[in-house]
Design an enzyme around this catalytic site. Structure first.
Site, PDB file in Angstrom:
ATOM      1  N   ASP A   1      50.392  63.514 -75.167  1.00 44.34           N
ATOM      2  CA  ASP A   1      49.577  62.868 -76.200  1.00 44.34           C
ATOM      3  C   ASP A   1      49.729  63.514 -77.566  1.00 44.34           C
ATOM      4  O   ASP A   1      49.704  62.834 -78.594  1.00 44.34           O
ATOM      5  CB  ASP A   1      48.108  62.846 -75.781  1.00 44.34           C
ATOM      6  CG  ASP A   1      47.552  64.237 -75.490  1.00 44.34           C
ATOM      7  OD1 ASP A   1      48.345  65.134 -75.123  1.00 44.34           O
ATOM      8  OD2 ASP A   1      46.327  64.439 -75.617  1.00 44.34           O
TER       9      ASP A   1
ATOM     10  N   HIS B   1      52.615  70.359 -75.173  1.00 43.32           N
ATOM     11  CA  HIS B   1      52.617  69.031 -75.788  1.00 43.32           C
ATOM     12  C   HIS B   1      51.239  68.445 -76.063  1.00 43.32           C
ATOM     13  O   HIS B   1      51.152  67.334 -76.585  1.00 43.32           O
ATOM     14  CB  HIS B   1      53.408  68.059 -74.910  1.00 43.32           C
ATOM     15  CG  HIS B   1      52.900  67.955 -73.498  1.00 43.32           C
ATOM     16  ND1 HIS B   1      53.320  66.977 -72.625  1.00 43.32           N
ATOM     17  CD2 HIS B   1      51.999  68.700 -72.784  1.00 43.32           C
ATOM     18  CE1 HIS B   1      52.730  67.127 -71.454  1.00 43.32           C
ATOM     19  NE2 HIS B   1      51.920  68.166 -71.531  1.00 43.32           N
ATOM     20  N   HIS B   2      50.155  69.139 -75.713  1.00 40.87           N
ATOM     21  CA  HIS B   2      48.814  68.569 -75.913  1.00 40.87           C
ATOM     22  C   HIS B   2      48.174  68.985 -77.241  1.00 40.87           C
ATOM     23  O   HIS B   2      47.197  68.354 -77.657  1.00 40.87           O
ATOM     24  CB  HIS B   2      47.876  68.981 -74.775  1.00 40.87           C
ATOM     25  CG  HIS B   2      48.249  68.411 -73.444  1.00 40.87           C
ATOM     26  ND1 HIS B   2      48.422  67.065 -73.235  1.00 40.87           N
ATOM     27  CD2 HIS B   2      48.486  69.016 -72.242  1.00 40.87           C
ATOM     28  CE1 HIS B   2      48.748  66.851 -71.968  1.00 40.87           C
ATOM     29  NE2 HIS B   2      48.797  68.026 -71.346  1.00 40.87           N
ATOM     30  N   ALA B   3      48.663  70.039 -77.878  1.00 38.16           N
ATOM     31  CA  ALA B   3      48.008  70.557 -79.091  1.00 38.16           C
ATOM     32  C   ALA B   3      48.036  69.512 -80.201  1.00 38.16           C
ATOM     33  O   ALA B   3      49.051  68.848 -80.427  1.00 38.16           O
ATOM     34  CB  ALA B   3      48.693  71.842 -79.542  1.00 38.16           C
TER      35      ALA B   3
ATOM     36  N   HIS C   1      50.382  63.051 -69.745  1.00 34.41           N
ATOM     37  CA  HIS C   1      50.913  62.325 -70.898  1.00 34.41           C
ATOM     38  C   HIS C   1      51.083  63.265 -72.090  1.00 34.41           C
ATOM     39  O   HIS C   1      50.209  64.100 -72.367  1.00 34.41           O
ATOM     40  CB  HIS C   1      49.954  61.179 -71.277  1.00 34.41           C
ATOM     41  CG  HIS C   1      50.369  60.436 -72.495  1.00 34.41           C
ATOM     42  ND1 HIS C   1      49.548  60.291 -73.606  1.00 34.41           N
ATOM     43  CD2 HIS C   1      51.525  59.803 -72.802  1.00 34.41           C
ATOM     44  CE1 HIS C   1      50.175  59.586 -74.528  1.00 34.41           C
ATOM     45  NE2 HIS C   1      51.377  59.273 -74.066  1.00 34.41           N
TER      46      HIS C   1
END
Length: 576
Positions: A180, A139-141, A178
């Site tokens: 993000d 989920h950070h990419a 998070h």
């Protein structure tokens, strides 16, 4: 395994190669955890209750639906042996430290993305209720940047696929970090609501403040619940269920994506929460009760033995079955010592999330959600094509009939003899002494036993004797040598013969030789018409014998005066 709750159709995506990728010495992200999870799922027998698929490798065209072309081309090109040629690009795309270059980097991204996109397509077609891809959830990419061990954001790609069929999609993130990258992708739209429960304050990635609520059309569609260290099952349950009830009431999504990062568990190498497997899985159970299309993905998790435990337990939760606390023996059994149990115990760390603090955050979030118009809609528009065609393999073969595939790809399409292949009738006895497990070898053994059985031998002999009888042709009549000498003219009769009815001449059948079949035809009755006496010098007309069925045609128009045939020959006409 005991059944719990409503049964759902579940499909599960896994590729055996995903555990081979290695971020490097000392790096906390270990794709090997996905292989450990899969091995536990197999040994608990959960694979029997769901459909298992090998995900396709997402192609560049799929990845660039969100990521920039330059970034995806860079990921496809960069390798450990040519890093020195791409120094500027590595700085530009944030590749090198947390997100290192390793062998097979692009293929790893393809598998991770392919499973999530394939699960979304399956949900869109209503062919499953829950789709699982534990290799996903990165989920950070960002659009043009790697971040937090993530290179390609498979979650964004899956949500874009779901939006082809669903007006509103809800994304929930229970990773300790998070989400993000997903929030940034949908920050200005009301078609995706992002809800994240995460550690906040001097903690990666540093985003996810309570005041981050979205922008433009997406204002109030980003929900962030910042948490402190040490939250336990009870406190987490008290915030998760009320918040999600309000979100479901106000937003009314038609599909849900749930990122199940396991770094929020107690004892995680990089985490600081105190959740157990049961507290973590309650989130899955709660969202499952809404009976909406549900996509479950992995994410963080750096104590890999607990990651495997968690995702195995949440697979059983999705299936609605209870599994034993005693771990079954598996290929990685020694990883789970010293207790070799499924469930973990919480630690004695202090829960810094007081009831007052949690209630204050809940109240603020409720106020924000009151600003949301009920169930925002979208205009009608044509549905784009699915990311994965129904029969892509068949189309490729039709377009490229002469295209060769690699030996590795060919081997993957062959079922090994020792692969799991249990069916629903496992345990039923089909032959004496045989169980229910069937594979290639047992199938051959079963066929050989059936063929060698006494009843089968008798049937074979009966069939062979019948076949020999049918195959043996009837005795053909031999050609009869004819006398070519013209017959002498008959004597003149003074009285004219009266015309009368034709007389019947019976042909005498030839005598049978011992051991020979019966001659055919047995009794041939040939009508011979009587004719008036011809004039002097004329010859008698020839008589044609019609051939019998199944025999060769005799010579046409033989003379009447034929010699007596030999015993082996076909019956000949007897002349008066």
């Amino acid at each position: 395994m005991a059944s719990t709750g409503t049964k759902k159709r579940v499909c599960y995506y896994y590729d055996g190669d995903v555990g081979n990728y290695y971020y490097g010495q000392g790096h906390p992200m270990k794709p090997h955890r996905i292989r450990m999870t899969h091995n536990l799922i197999l040994n608990y027998g959960l694979y029997r209750k769901m459909e298992i698929y090998r995900p396709h490798k997402a192609v560049m065209e799929e990845m660039t639906k969100y990521h920039s072309d330059d970034y995806v081309k860079f990921l496809r090109t960069i390798r450990p042996d040519n890093m020195s040629e791409y120094t500027k690009q590595m700085q530009r795309f944030n590749v090198g430290e947390d997100c290192p270059v390793f062998d097979g980097l692009y293929e790893f991204c393809q598998l991770s993305s392919g499973g999530s996109v394939a699960g979304a397509v399956k949900l869109n077609k209503q062919q499953t209720d829950i789709a699982i891809n534990w290799a996903g959830g990165l989920h950070h990419a960002k659009k043009s940047e790697a971040s937090g061990f993530c290179y390609v954001n498979d979650i964004v790609l899956a949500i874009l696929e779901l939006l082809k069929y669903h007006q509103r999609v809800l994304y929930i993130d229970i990773d300790i970090h998070h989400g993000d990258g997903v929030e940034e992708a949908f920050y200005t739209t009301d078609r995706v609501m992002t809800v994240s429960f995460h550690k906040y304050g001097e903690y990666f990635p540093g985003t996810g403040d309570l005041r981050d609520i979205g922008a433009g059309k997406g204002k109030y569609y980003a929900v962030n619940f910042p948490l402190r260290d040490g939250i336990d099952d009870e406190s987490y349950d008290k915030i998760f269920k009320p918040i999600m009830c309000k979100v479901m009431e106000m937003y009314q999504p038609s599909a849900i994506c749930l990122q199940c990062g396991a770094d929020s568990l107690s004892g995680d190498r990089l985490g600081c929460f105190n959740l157990t497997l049961k507290g973590h899985a309650k989130c899955v159970e709660f969202m499952k009760q809404y009976n909406l299309p549900l996509l479950l993905m992995g994410g963080g998790g750096y104590t890999i033995r607990n990651v495997a435990r968690c995702w195995t337990y949440e697979t059983s939760t999705a299936l609605g079955v209870e599994i034993a606390n005693e771990l079954p023996y598996n290929d990685y059994f020694e990883y789970f010592g010293p207790d070799f149990k499924l469930h973990i115990s919480p630690s004695n760390m202090t829960n810094q999330n007081t009831g007052e603090y949690l209630d204050k955050i809940k109240t603020r979030l409720y106020e924000n959600m009151r600003m949301i118009p009920h169930a925002p809609g979208v205009q009608m528009q044509p549905i784009p094509e699915d990311a994965i065609p129904d029969d892509s393999d068949a189309e490729d073969e039709a377009e490229n009939p002469d295209k060769r595939i690699s030996i590795m790809a060919q081997d993957k399409r062959i079922q090994r003899d020792d692969e799991f292949s249990d069916s629903e009738d496992e345990g039923e006895t089909r032959l004496p002494g045989e169980g229910g497990r069937r594979d290639h070898r047992s199938h051959k053994a079963k066929r050989s036993k059936i063929d060698d059985s006494p009843g089968k031998e008798a049937d074979k002999e009966a069939k062979s004797s019948d076949a020999s009888k049918e195959a043996k042709p009837a005795a053909e009549p031999q050609a009869v040598p004819m006398d070519t000498t013209p017959a002498p003219p008959p004597k003149k009769s003074e009285d004219k013969p009266e015309a009368s009815k034709p007389t019947e001449v019976k042909a005498k059948p030839a005598e049978k030789e011992p051991g020979e079949g019966e001659a055919s035809p047995a009794d041939l009755v040939v009508p011979v018409p009587k004719v008036s006496a011809p004039s002097e010098g004329a010859t008698l007309p020839a008589v044609t014998i019609p051939p019998s069925s199944g025999t060769s045609q005799p010579p046409a128009d033989p003379p009447v005066s034929a010699p007596t045939p030999t015993p082996a020959s076909a019956p000949a006409e007897k002349q008066d």
